[in-house]
Design a protein around this motif. Structure first.
Motif, PDB file in Angstrom:
ATOM      1  N   LEU A 180      -6.061 -22.936  -7.748  1.00  0.00           N
ATOM      2  CA  LEU A 180      -6.089 -23.701  -8.989  1.00  0.00           C
ATOM      3  C   LEU A 180      -7.067 -24.864  -8.899  1.00  0.00           C
ATOM      4  O   LEU A 180      -7.903 -25.074  -9.794  1.00  0.00           O
ATOM      5  N   LEU A 234     -10.691 -23.790  -8.939  1.00  0.00           N
ATOM      6  CA  LEU A 234     -11.157 -23.456 -10.282  1.00  0.00           C
ATOM      7  C   LEU A 234     -11.420 -24.699 -11.121  1.00  0.00           C
ATOM      8  O   LEU A 234     -12.347 -24.724 -11.939  1.00  0.00           O
ATOM      9  N   LEU A 235     -10.614 -25.722 -10.922  1.00  0.00           N
ATOM     10  CA  LEU A 235     -10.745 -26.938 -11.726  1.00  0.00           C
ATOM     11  C   LEU A 235     -11.930 -27.802 -11.312  1.00  0.00           C
ATOM     12  O   LEU A 235     -12.447 -28.569 -12.117  1.00  0.00           O
ATOM     13  N   ALA A 240      -0.464 -30.414 -12.811  1.00  0.00           N
ATOM     14  CA  ALA A 240      -0.901 -29.039 -12.599  1.00  0.00           C
ATOM     15  C   ALA A 240      -0.736 -28.627 -11.139  1.00  0.00           C
ATOM     16  O   ALA A 240      -0.282 -27.511 -10.842  1.00  0.00           O
ATOM     17  N   ARG A 277     -12.679 -16.130 -10.991  1.00  0.00           N
ATOM     18  CA  ARG A 277     -13.149 -16.245 -12.367  1.00  0.00           C
ATOM     19  C   ARG A 277     -13.371 -14.865 -12.989  1.00  0.00           C
ATOM     20  O   ARG A 277     -13.093 -14.656 -14.174  1.00  0.00           O
ATOM     21  N   LEU A 301      -3.327 -22.912 -15.929  1.00  0.00           N
ATOM     22  CA  LEU A 301      -4.543 -23.434 -16.561  1.00  0.00           C
ATOM     23  C   LEU A 301      -4.330 -23.654 -18.052  1.00  0.00           C
ATOM     24  O   LEU A 301      -4.774 -24.653 -18.620  1.00  0.00           O
ATOM     25  N   SER A 302      -3.640 -22.713 -18.686  1.00  0.00           N
ATOM     26  CA  SER A 302      -3.371 -22.835 -20.114  1.00  0.00           C
ATOM     27  C   SER A 302      -2.429 -23.993 -20.401  1.00  0.00           C
ATOM     28  O   SER A 302      -2.660 -24.799 -21.309  1.00  0.00           O
ATOM     29  N   SER A 339      -1.940 -26.667 -18.706  1.00  0.00           N
ATOM     30  CA  SER A 339      -2.570 -27.962 -18.436  1.00  0.00           C
ATOM     31  C   SER A 339      -3.659 -28.299 -19.443  1.00  0.00           C
ATOM     32  O   SER A 339      -4.159 -29.431 -19.455  1.00  0.00           O
ATOM     33  N   ALA A 345      -6.607 -27.002 -19.368  1.00  0.00           N
ATOM     34  CA  ALA A 345      -7.900 -26.982 -18.687  1.00  0.00           C
ATOM     35  C   ALA A 345      -8.669 -25.685 -18.889  1.00  0.00           C
ATOM     36  O   ALA A 345      -9.862 -25.629 -18.601  1.00  0.00           O
ATOM     37  N   LEU A 346      -8.016 -24.654 -19.382  1.00  0.00           N
ATOM     38  CA  LEU A 346      -8.653 -23.339 -19.467  1.00  0.00           C
ATOM     39  C   LEU A 346      -9.968 -23.356 -20.242  1.00  0.00           C
ATOM     40  O   LEU A 346     -10.959 -22.770 -19.796  1.00  0.00           O
ATOM     41  N   LEU A 348     -13.164 -24.611 -18.079  1.00  0.00           N
ATOM     42  CA  LEU A 348     -13.656 -23.995 -16.858  1.00  0.00           C
ATOM     43  C   LEU A 348     -15.155 -23.761 -16.956  1.00  0.00           C
ATOM     44  O   LEU A 348     -15.686 -23.462 -18.022  1.00  0.00           O
ATOM     45  N   GLU A 378       1.243 -17.851 -20.555  1.00  0.00           N
ATOM     46  CA  GLU A 378       1.868 -19.162 -20.384  1.00  0.00           C
ATOM     47  C   GLU A 378       3.357 -19.104 -20.703  1.00  0.00           C
ATOM     48  O   GLU A 378       4.176 -19.804 -20.077  1.00  0.00           O
TER      49      GLU A 378
END
Length: 225
Positions: free
Chosen positions: A7, A10-11, A28, A136, A160-161, A163, A165-166, A169, A187
């Motif tokens: 995670l 990716l962030l 997260a 990814r 990700l959803s 938070s 943040a999706l 990316l 989610e």
């Protein structure tokens, strides 16, 4: 690698190492650890009341396969608490720990330099992008192409959803109504074993609520300053 490591990888921006949604990152990261424990069958999330939200209880016995997970489990085992409480309790100190692990694995590197000869700055750019690129690719296959996710990928997308943040990316996913709908389905735990899906959904919901509250606090502070 742990879900929390994937995670954060990716962030992090590959060039600067700056994380997306930095202000809500602890929620997260804490959520990623809770989700991994749920997938291992080591925590139970029971629906709580409207005030406290879902309650998390440690279950099972025996050592866990990673000291980071063991430390979180031991904290949860002290007493049942709400997801919201545990997100920050577990995730509040994870940034340094997970960054060091990613550096040790060769996924990112630390670069330090002085600006104007006075101020030291630190960047955390990508070092080996192979693993992240595969993450990814799989995420894009699920969200854009409609591929069926494995439980781990579904959990990462849900985090990700939740938070928010999706959409941030890099490189960007081709955002659309279908992509948004699919992310929200994951989610909400609409996948895999019911118990795990429910745990992920309740954790993602708590992350979303905590992130919204943190963002609102930042906006309020900015407006009143």
């Amino acid at each position: 690698m742990l879900i929390v490591e994937d995670l954060l990888l990716l962030l992090l921006d590959d060039e600067t190492g700056t994380p997306a949604k930095a202000g809500t990152l602890p929620y997260a990261l804490g959520g990623a650890v809770l989700v991994e424990l749920a997938m291992l069958g080591r925590v139970d999330t029971a629906k709580g009341n409207l005030l406290t939200g879902a309650q998390v209880t440690a279950v099972g016995d025996g050592p866990l396969p990673d000291p980071l997970l063991q430390e979180a489990y031991d904290e949860i085992a002290r007493k049942p608490r709400s997801v919201q409480t545990l997100l920050l309790k577990i995730g509040g100190g994870l940034w340094d720990t997970v960054v060091e692990r990613l550096i040790a694995q060769g996924q990112i590197r630390r670069e330090s330099k002085r600006v104007l000869g006075l101020f030291r700055t630190t960047r955390l750019p990508a070092a080996d992008t192979g693993h992240e690129a595969e993450l990814r690719r799989v995420i894009r296959a699920v969200l854009v192409d409609g591929a069926e996710p494995d439980p781990r990928t579904a959990a990462i997308i849900a985090l990700l959803s939740g938070s928010g943040a999706l959409p941030e990316l890099r490189p960007l996913i081709a955002w659309s109504g279908d992509v948004h709908r699919r992310a929200k389905e994951l989610e909400k735990g609409h996948w895999g074993a019911a118990a795990v899906g429910t745990a992920v959904a309740r954790t993602a919901a708590a992350i979303a609520a905590a992130s919204a509250a943190a963002s609102a606090a930042v906006i309020t502070t900015t407006v009143t300053s």
